[in-house]
Design an enzyme around this catalytic site. Structure first.
Site, PDB file in Angstrom:
ATOM      1  N   HIS A 257       0.829  -1.200   0.000  1.00 49.95           N
ATOM      2  CA  HIS A 257       0.000   0.000   0.000  1.00 49.95           C
ATOM      3  C   HIS A 257       0.872   1.261   0.000  1.00 49.95           C
ATOM      4  O   HIS A 257       0.772   2.103  -0.896  1.00 49.95           O
ATOM      5  CB  HIS A 257      -0.919  -0.019   1.230  1.00 49.95           C
ATOM      6  N   GLU A 258       1.736   1.356   0.997  1.00 52.93           N
ATOM      7  CA  GLU A 258       2.578   2.557   1.088  1.00 52.93           C
ATOM      8  C   GLU A 258       3.552   2.625  -0.095  1.00 52.93           C
ATOM      9  O   GLU A 258       3.897   3.699  -0.570  1.00 52.93           O
ATOM     10  CB  GLU A 258       3.329   2.604   2.424  1.00 52.93           C
ATOM     11  N   HIS A 261       1.872   4.325  -2.910  1.00 48.36           N
ATOM     12  CA  HIS A 261       1.922   5.784  -2.716  1.00 48.36           C
ATOM     13  C   HIS A 261       3.303   6.321  -3.130  1.00 48.36           C
ATOM     14  O   HIS A 261       3.418   7.344  -3.800  1.00 48.36           O
ATOM     15  CB  HIS A 261       1.716   6.137  -1.240  1.00 48.36           C
ATOM     16  N   GLU A 287      -4.599   7.681  -3.395  1.00 47.69           N
ATOM     17  CA  GLU A 287      -5.066   6.443  -2.768  1.00 47.69           C
ATOM     18  C   GLU A 287      -5.336   5.366  -3.825  1.00 47.69           C
ATOM     19  O   GLU A 287      -5.241   4.176  -3.536  1.00 47.69           O
ATOM     20  CB  GLU A 287      -6.316   6.754  -1.932  1.00 47.69           C
TER      21      GLU A 287
HETATM   22 ZN    ZN Z   1      -3.123   5.264   1.684  1.00 46.10          ZN
END
Ligand code: ZN
Length: 489
Positions: A257-258, A261, A287
Site C-alpha cells: 500500500h505505502e 503511494h 489512494e
Molecule cells: Zn493510503
C-alpha cells in the site's frame, strides 16, 4: 526577475519548508525521545506559521495576479500558477483567528477523545466535537461552494469531487456490498495460518516486496511506526513507514500500500519535483495508487506466482511451506466483518467509510446533533455490517480523525478504490498479456504504464481531467463493483 521567476522561487522555498516539516514529523513518528515531543511541536509550529505567512502574503497575491494575466506563460508555468492559486485561495480565505482556534481545539480535541475512549463516556468529547463541526462548517462557508456544503471540504482533499458524484457512486456500491458480504459469509470456509510471524523476517520480506514493485531505495527508505504512512522528504527522498505485529502478516499488504503511494511520488517528472507541482495531489488519485498495489496487484495469483510466493515460503517456511499458492490466495481473500476500520478486509472496508461519510454529512447539514452520533453509528453498523459495537472505542471513537478536525477526508479512501479499478481496467485493455507477464515476475510494465499515464504529471493536470483523459470517463464505481463481485461472489 520576472513575476513568474519570483513565484517559482517562492514555490521552491515553500516546498523545502514543507519537506522540513515532514522530516520533523518523520523523526517524531520513528525515533523521537518521549521527552522531546513538546520541543518538536514548537519547532513544527514555527515552520507552519512561516509557511502560512509566505503563502498568504500580499506579495503572493500580487504575483499570482500578474502571472494569471501573463499570456506568454508556458503550459508548465500556467499549471504551477494554477496550483499555487488554488492553495492561496483555500488558505487566504480563512482568517488567522479561525485557523488558530481550530488548531487549539484539535489539541484539546485529541485529549478529550482519549478521555472519552478510556471512560467510555461520549459526553466528555461531544462539546469539543460540536465546536469542531461548527468551525468546519464556518470554514466551508468561508471557502465557498456551489452545491452541498460538504463540497467545500471534498475539494480540499480530492479536487473536483462533489457530494452529487460521491453520493451517486457510494449508493451504487452500498447496494451491492451489503448483500454480497452476507452471501460470502454464508459460503466461506475459513482457514488459519501459523501463529507467529517473526518481525525481523517481516521487515526483510516487506523490503523485498517494495523492491519487487520497483520502489527505489536510493531515493527513499523504510522506517518502523505504529501507523503506516508514506511521506515526501524531498525531491529525491520519498520514505515509507510500516508497522509490524508478530500475530499476523498484515505488514506485507501495508508495504504494498505505502509502496504504491511512494511509486507515485518517485515517478513525478524531474522538472516538477522542485515545485508545488510535486505536492497537493488529489488524495483520491493518490489512494488509487496504493489500493491498486495493495489489493489488485497484491492479492492476485499472478503477482505471487511471479516469485513472491516462493520467496515468502523461504522467509516463513513453517507457516507457508505446507500451503499451496491457491490456498494462500483463498486465505488473503477471507471476509470477516469487524468493528475496526483499519483491521477490516477488502470487501467490508468501504462500508466503514460510507458510514463515516453519511454521518459527517448529517451533522454538517444539521440533520442530526453531535450527541446523536453514537446511536446513529451503532444503527448503521448493525444495518450495513451486522455488527453492534460494545463500547465507544470499537464504535464511533475508534478513529482519531474527527478529534483533530479531519472532517471531509474519509471518502478519499473509497474514491481511491473506485479510481484504482477504473485505472486497472484501462491498464488491462492496453496490456492483455498482463497475467503472463506478472506470472513471469514482470510487474515493471505496470509501474512504467502508471508513470507514463499518471505519476509523471504530478499535480500539473487537474485530477478530474487526468482520469477522464486516461479512462475516458469520470468517477464510475462499475469496474470496482464488477471486480469485487467476480472475486467474492
Ligand atoms: Zn493510503
Amino acid at each position: 526577475m520576472t513575476p513568474m521567476q519570483e513565484l517559482t522561487a517562492i514555490s521552491q522555498e515553500c516546498c523545502r519548508l514543507n519537506e522540513i516539516e515532514s522530516l520533523l514529523s518523520w523523526d517524531l513518528e520513528t525515533q523521537l525521545p518521549k521527552n522531546a515531543v513538546e520541543g518538536r511541536a514548537a519547532q513544527s509550529e514555527i515552520i507552519t506559521k512561516y509557511l502560512h505567512k509566505i503563502r498568504t502574503s500580499p506579495r503572493m497575491s500580487q504575483l499570482l495576479t500578474q502571472c494569471q494575466a501573463d499570456i506568454e506563460l508556458s503550459e508548465d508555468e500556467r499549471a504551477l500558477v494554477d496550483i499555487m492559486q488554488w492553495v492561496y485561495d483555500r488558505i487566504s480565505k480563512i482568517p488567522e483567528a479561525h485557523s488558530m482556534l481550530e488548531s487549539r481545539l484539535t489539541t484539546l480535541g485529541m485529549q478529550a477523545w482519549v478521555e472519552a475512549r478510556t471512560t467510555d463516556d461520549f459526553s466528555r468529547f461531544a462539546p469539543i466535537l460540536t465546536q469542531l463541526f461548527t468551525l468546519t462548517r464556518e470554514r466551508a462557508e468561508l471557502i465557498g461552494y456551489t452545491g452541498h456544503i460538504y463540497d467545500a471540504l471534498l475539494e480540499g482533499h480530492a479536487q473536483g469531487m462533489t457530494v452529487e458524484l460521491v453520493d451517486r457512486e457510494f449508493e451504487k456500491l452500498k447496494k451491492v456490498l451489503i448483500p454480497l458480504i452476507k452471501s460470502r459469509m454464508q459460503q466461506q470456509k475459513t482457514s488459519i495460518i501459523g501463529s507467529e510471524f517473526d518481525v525481523t523476517m517481516q521487515k526483510k520480506f516487506g523490503k523485498y516486496l517494495l523492491q519487487t514493485i520497483g520502489y527505489d531505495f536510493d531515493r527513499g527508505g523504510l522506517g518502523t511506526v505504529r501507523h503506516p504512512f508514506m511521506t515526501d522528504l524531498g525531491p529525491q527522498d520519498k520514505r515509507v513507514a510500516n508497522r509490524y505485529s508478530a500475530s499476523g502478516f498484515h505488514s506485507f499488504f501495508s508495504a504494498l500500500h505505502e509502496g504504491g503511494h511512494a511509486l507515485y511520488e518517485q515517478g513525478v517528472a524531474e522538472n516538477y519535483q522542485q515545485s508545488d507541482l510535486s505536492k497537493h495531489f488529489s488524495l483520491a488519485i493518490h489512494e488509487s495508487q496504493s489500493r491498486l498495489y495493495e489489493n489488485i496487484v497484491g492479492k492476485s495469483t499472478e503477482f505471487w506466482m511471479g516469485g513472491p510466493y516462493q520467496e515468502l515460503q523461504t522467509h516463513f517456511p513453517t507457516q507457508f511451506k505446507p500451503l499451496s499458492l491457491a490456498q494462500f490466495i483463498d486465505h488473503i481473500h477471507e471476509v470477516r466483518p469487524v468493528m475496526i476500520r483499519v483491521d477490516s478486509d477488502e470487501l467490508t472496508y468501504d462500508l466503514h467509510i460510507i458510514i463515516r461519510y453519511e454521518i459527517e454529512k448529517m451533522v454538517l447539514t444539521g440533520e442530526c446533533e453531535v450527541a446523536d452520533i453514537p446511536q446513529i453509528w451503532n444503527q448503521k453498523y448493525a444495518e450495513y455490517l451486522g455488527l453492534v459495537p460494545q463500547n465507544l472505542a470499537e464504535g464511533c471513537l475508534q478513529d482519531v480523525h474527527w478529534s483533530i478536525g479531519a472532517i471531509g477526508y474519509f471518502p478519499t479512501y473509497t474514491l481511491g478504490n473506485i479510481n484504482a479499478s477504473q485505472i486497472w481496467h484501462t491498464f488491462v485493455q492496453s496490456h492483455p498479456t498482463w497475467r503472463a507477464d506478472f506470472a513471469a515476475g514482470n510487474t515493471t510494465i505496470l509501474r512504467e504504464w502508471l508513470q507514463t499515464n499518471i505519476h509523471q504529471y504530478g499535480s500539473s493536470v487537474h485530477p478530474v481531467a487526468l482520469l477522464k483523459r486516461l479512462c475516458n470517463e469520470e468517477l464510475n464505481s462499475d469496474y470496482y463493483i464488477q471486480r469485487l463481485t467476480e472475486r467474492y461472489l
